[in-house]
Motif scaffolding. Structure first.
Motif, PDB file in Angstrom:
ATOM      1  N   GLU A   1      49.202   1.816  24.429  1.00 48.51           N
ATOM      2  CA  GLU A   1      48.931   2.093  22.967  1.00 48.51           C
ATOM      3  C   GLU A   1      48.210   1.069  22.382  1.00 48.51           C
ATOM      4  OE1 GLU A   1      51.607   1.241  18.996  1.00 48.51           O
ATOM      5  OE2 GLU A   1      52.896   0.994  20.411  1.00 48.51           O
ATOM      6  N   LEU A   2      47.762   0.218  23.638  1.00 48.39           N
ATOM      7  CA  LEU A   2      46.451  -0.764  22.115  1.00 48.39           C
ATOM      8  C   LEU A   2      45.055   0.228  23.038  1.00 48.39           C
ATOM      9  CD1 LEU A   2      45.350  -3.363  21.118  1.00 48.39           C
ATOM     10  CD2 LEU A   2      45.252  -4.272  23.772  1.00 48.39           C
ATOM     11  N   SER A   3      45.214   0.282  24.002  1.00 49.74           N
ATOM     12  CA  SER A   3      44.600   1.265  24.593  1.00 49.74           C
ATOM     13  C   SER A   3      43.776   2.211  23.942  1.00 49.74           C
ATOM     14  CB  SER A   3      44.625   1.818  25.699  1.00 49.74           C
ATOM     15  OG  SER A   3      43.344   2.541  26.598  1.00 49.74           O
ATOM     16  N   SER A   4      44.763   3.419  23.092  1.00 45.18           N
ATOM     17  CA  SER A   4      44.841   4.263  22.587  1.00 45.18           C
ATOM     18  C   SER A   4      44.360   4.320  21.460  1.00 45.18           C
ATOM     19  CB  SER A   4      46.365   5.199  22.899  1.00 45.18           C
ATOM     20  OG  SER A   4      46.799   5.678  23.855  1.00 45.18           O
ATOM     21  N   ILE A   5      45.022   2.279  20.879  1.00 41.28           N
ATOM     22  CA  ILE A   5      44.873   2.365  19.607  1.00 41.28           C
ATOM     23  C   ILE A   5      42.626   2.361  19.824  1.00 41.28           C
ATOM     24  CG2 ILE A   5      44.141   0.615  17.578  1.00 41.28           C
ATOM     25  CD1 ILE A   5      47.310   0.847  18.345  1.00 41.28           C
ATOM     26  N   LEU A   6      42.352   1.295  20.739  1.00 44.65           N
ATOM     27  CA  LEU A   6      41.507   1.135  21.026  1.00 44.65           C
ATOM     28  C   LEU A   6      40.043   2.215  20.904  1.00 44.65           C
ATOM     29  CD1 LEU A   6      41.292  -2.402  22.776  1.00 44.65           C
ATOM     30  CD2 LEU A   6      40.786  -2.562  20.135  1.00 44.65           C
ATOM     31  N   ASN A   7      40.705   2.877  21.613  1.00 46.74           N
ATOM     32  CA  ASN A   7      39.983   4.419  21.822  1.00 46.74           C
ATOM     33  C   ASN A   7      40.032   5.418  20.438  1.00 46.74           C
ATOM     34  OD1 ASN A   7      38.532   3.449  24.668  1.00 46.74           O
ATOM     35  ND2 ASN A   7      40.500   3.408  25.465  1.00 46.74           N
ATOM     36  N   SER A   8      40.378   5.151  19.463  1.00 45.22           N
ATOM     37  CA  SER A   8      40.593   5.513  18.360  1.00 45.22           C
ATOM     38  C   SER A   8      41.128   7.812  18.865  1.00 45.22           C
ATOM     39  CB  SER A   8      39.522   6.410  17.916  1.00 45.22           C
ATOM     40  OG  SER A   8      38.357   4.679  17.690  1.00 45.22           O
ATOM     41  N   ARG A   9      42.080   7.342  20.144  1.00 45.94           N
ATOM     42  CA  ARG A   9      42.573   8.561  20.213  1.00 45.94           C
ATOM     43  C   ARG A   9      44.130   8.519  19.400  1.00 45.94           C
ATOM     44  NH1 ARG A   9      41.258   7.461  25.923  1.00 45.94           N
ATOM     45  NH2 ARG A   9      43.503   6.320  26.087  1.00 45.94           N
ATOM     46  N   ARG A  10      44.385   7.714  18.682  1.00 42.03           N
ATOM     47  CA  ARG A  10      45.851   7.789  18.233  1.00 42.03           C
ATOM     48  C   ARG A  10      45.913   6.008  17.114  1.00 42.03           C
ATOM     49  NH1 ARG A  10      51.316   5.613  21.648  1.00 42.03           N
ATOM     50  NH2 ARG A  10      52.434   5.448  19.566  1.00 42.03           N
ATOM     51  N   PRO A  11      46.304   6.334  15.677  1.00 42.09           N
ATOM     52  CA  PRO A  11      45.994   5.247  14.703  1.00 42.09           C
ATOM     53  C   PRO A  11      46.981   4.428  15.001  1.00 42.09           C
ATOM     54  CG  PRO A  11      46.936   6.866  13.935  1.00 42.09           C
ATOM     55  CD  PRO A  11      46.807   7.357  15.813  1.00 42.09           C
ATOM     56  N   PRO A  12      47.164   2.794  14.367  1.00 39.59           N
ATOM     57  CA  PRO A  12      48.137   1.505  14.921  1.00 39.59           C
ATOM     58  C   PRO A  12      48.691   2.039  14.094  1.00 39.59           C
ATOM     59  CG  PRO A  12      46.355   0.999  13.608  1.00 39.59           C
ATOM     60  CD  PRO A  12      45.855   2.982  14.166  1.00 39.59           C
ATOM     61  N   SER A  13      50.289   1.914  14.676  1.00 44.70           N
ATOM     62  CA  SER A  13      51.473   1.667  13.721  1.00 44.70           C
ATOM     63  C   SER A  13      51.691   0.680  12.508  1.00 44.70           C
ATOM     64  CB  SER A  13      52.978   1.734  14.434  1.00 44.70           C
ATOM     65  OG  SER A  13      53.177   0.333  15.052  1.00 44.70           O
ATOM     66  N   ASP A  14      52.241   0.732  11.855  1.00 46.27           N
ATOM     67  CA  ASP A  14      52.703  -0.161  10.517  1.00 46.27           C
ATOM     68  C   ASP A  14      53.239  -1.070  11.161  1.00 46.27           C
ATOM     69  OD1 ASP A  14      51.694   1.717   9.281  1.00 46.27           O
ATOM     70  OD2 ASP A  14      53.956   2.041   7.476  1.00 46.27           O
ATOM     71  N   LYS A  15      53.684  -1.406  12.330  1.00 41.68           N
ATOM     72  CA  LYS A  15      53.976  -2.939  12.491  1.00 41.68           C
ATOM     73  C   LYS A  15      52.825  -3.251  13.199  1.00 41.68           C
ATOM     74  CE  LYS A  15      58.981  -1.144  13.012  1.00 41.68           C
ATOM     75  NZ  LYS A  15      59.971  -0.862  14.676  1.00 41.68           N
ATOM     76  N   THR A  16      52.088  -2.539  13.932  1.00 39.37           N
ATOM     77  CA  THR A  16      51.097  -3.085  14.742  1.00 39.37           C
ATOM     78  C   THR A  16      49.927  -4.086  13.875  1.00 39.37           C
ATOM     79  OG1 THR A  16      51.026  -1.717  16.320  1.00 39.37           O
ATOM     80  CG2 THR A  16      48.637  -2.506  16.039  1.00 39.37           C
ATOM     81  N   ILE A  17      49.921  -3.312  12.475  1.00 40.17           N
ATOM     82  CA  ILE A  17      49.040  -3.999  11.750  1.00 40.17           C
ATOM     83  C   ILE A  17      49.546  -5.318  10.897  1.00 40.17           C
ATOM     84  CG2 ILE A  17      48.284  -3.764   9.281  1.00 40.17           C
ATOM     85  CD1 ILE A  17      48.025  -0.020   9.727  1.00 40.17           C
ATOM     86  N   ILE A  18      50.499  -5.132  10.765  1.00 44.50           N
ATOM     87  CA  ILE A  18      51.816  -6.479  10.625  1.00 44.50           C
ATOM     88  C   ILE A  18      51.562  -7.752  11.478  1.00 44.50           C
ATOM     89  CG2 ILE A  18      53.514  -7.573   9.913  1.00 44.50           C
ATOM     90  CD1 ILE A  18      52.898  -5.952   7.535  1.00 44.50           C
ATOM     91  N   ARG A  19      51.605  -6.822  12.579  1.00 47.90           N
ATOM     92  CA  ARG A  19      51.375  -7.994  13.248  1.00 47.90           C
ATOM     93  C   ARG A  19      50.307  -8.925  13.304  1.00 47.90           C
ATOM     94  NH1 ARG A  19      54.618  -5.027  18.045  1.00 47.90           N
ATOM     95  NH2 ARG A  19      56.467  -4.845  17.086  1.00 47.90           N
ATOM     96  N   LEU A  20      48.853  -8.003  13.238  1.00 53.11           N
ATOM     97  CA  LEU A  20      47.714  -8.345  13.521  1.00 53.11           C
ATOM     98  C   LEU A  20      47.674  -9.484  12.675  1.00 53.11           C
ATOM     99  CD1 LEU A  20      45.828  -5.338  13.259  1.00 53.11           C
ATOM    100  CD2 LEU A  20      45.745  -7.342  15.149  1.00 53.11           C
ATOM    101  N   GLU A  21      48.183  -9.261  11.248  1.00 45.55           N
ATOM    102  CA  GLU A  21      47.915 -10.654   9.601  1.00 45.55           C
ATOM    103  C   GLU A  21      48.545 -11.194  10.131  1.00 45.55           C
ATOM    104  OE1 GLU A  21      49.082  -9.060   5.534  1.00 45.55           O
ATOM    105  OE2 GLU A  21      50.882  -9.810   6.558  1.00 45.55           O
ATOM    106  N   LEU A  22      50.566 -11.014  11.848  1.00 45.23           N
ATOM    107  CA  LEU A  22      50.882 -12.496  11.598  1.00 45.23           C
ATOM    108  C   LEU A  22      49.922 -13.681  13.011  1.00 45.23           C
ATOM    109  CD1 LEU A  22      54.512 -10.514  11.714  1.00 45.23           C
ATOM    110  CD2 LEU A  22      53.661 -12.685   9.900  1.00 45.23           C
ATOM    111  N   HIS A  23      49.279 -13.006  13.816  1.00 43.08           N
ATOM    112  CA  HIS A  23      48.756 -13.210  14.401  1.00 43.08           C
ATOM    113  C   HIS A  23      47.141 -13.543  14.214  1.00 43.08           C
ATOM    114  CE1 HIS A  23      46.114 -13.566  18.261  1.00 43.08           C
ATOM    115  NE2 HIS A  23      47.483 -13.359  18.744  1.00 43.08           N
ATOM    116  N   SER A  24      46.520 -12.917  12.868  1.00 44.88           N
ATOM    117  CA  SER A  24      45.403 -14.105  12.542  1.00 44.88           C
ATOM    118  C   SER A  24      46.472 -15.251  11.567  1.00 44.88           C
ATOM    119  CB  SER A  24      45.152 -13.285  11.727  1.00 44.88           C
ATOM    120  OG  SER A  24      45.460 -12.750  10.495  1.00 44.88           O
ATOM    121  N   ASN A  25      47.510 -15.470  11.567  1.00 44.80           N
ATOM    122  CA  ASN A  25      47.911 -16.409  10.474  1.00 44.80           C
ATOM    123  C   ASN A  25      47.595 -16.410   9.504  1.00 44.80           C
ATOM    124  OD1 ASN A  25      49.195 -18.773  10.304  1.00 44.80           O
ATOM    125  ND2 ASN A  25      47.700 -20.284  10.474  1.00 44.80           N
TER     126      ASN A  25
END
Length: 181
Positions: free
Chosen positions: A108-132
């Motif tokens: 899934e990460l590979s698909s997002i990084l290669n612009s084959r698939r958009p990130p899910s809302d959950k992934t976007i929230i996880r990015l916010e949390l990961h960056s503190n």
């Protein structure tokens, strides 16, 4: 600004206070001063911890994202995947480790990084949390939306393709005396 205009606008004391006198150093003095400055900068640079470097680079990425979001123009290089790649490189050498840390399947990460698939809302929230919470989910989302907006403006094929699915379009007849603005 010409000096005459400056003199009209400011009095002599204000002009003197605002004027910066360039130092007149000999070549040898300048070399010595440059060496001392370089040594001082290296010393300060060596005292910066890895966490401080990551945080500094994270803020730089955040400001780049915010500036891009605010801009009116679209840059096809500045995609969600572009920003995510840079985010991952702040701390990780391998995408697999990052995927594990945000509980995301590697494919899934590979698909997002290669612009084959958009990130899910959950992934976007996880990015916010990961960056503190340094880079908000809204910023990630707005970068994604900027891509989508560009697609709506430029993708003529989807309009042609979807036209066959629309029947009984709204028609507005304002009569011969009125005009549509």
């Amino acid at each position: 600004m010409e000096f005459k205009k400056i003199k009209e606008k400011y009095d002599s004391n204000e002009i003197v206070k605002s004027y910066v006198f360039r130092p007149t150093l000999t070549k040898k003095q300048k070399e010595k001063a440059d060496g001392e400055l370089a040594k001082s900068r290296e010393s300060r640079k060596s005292q910066i911890t890895d966490a401080q470097k990551i945080y500094s680079n994270l803020l730089q990425l955040r400001f780049l994202m915010e500036d891009y979001i605010k801009s009116e123009s679209y840059d096809e290089k500045l995609t969600f995947a572009y920003f995510l790649r840079h985010y991952i490189k702040l701390k990780y050498r391998v995408n697999k480790e990052f995927a594990k840390d945000i509980h995301l399947d590697e494919t899934e990460l590979s698909s997002i990084l290669n612009s084959r698939r958009p990130p899910s809302d959950k992934t976007i929230i996880r990015l916010e949390l990961h960056s503190n919470n340094t880079i908000s989910a809204i910023s990630w989302f707005k970068v994604l939306e900027k891509e989508k907006e560009h697609q709506f403006y430029t993708n003529k094929n989807i309009r042609k393709e979807e036209e066959k699915n629309v029947k009984n379009r709204l028609v507005f007849d304002f009569g011969p005396e009125s005009h549509v603005v």
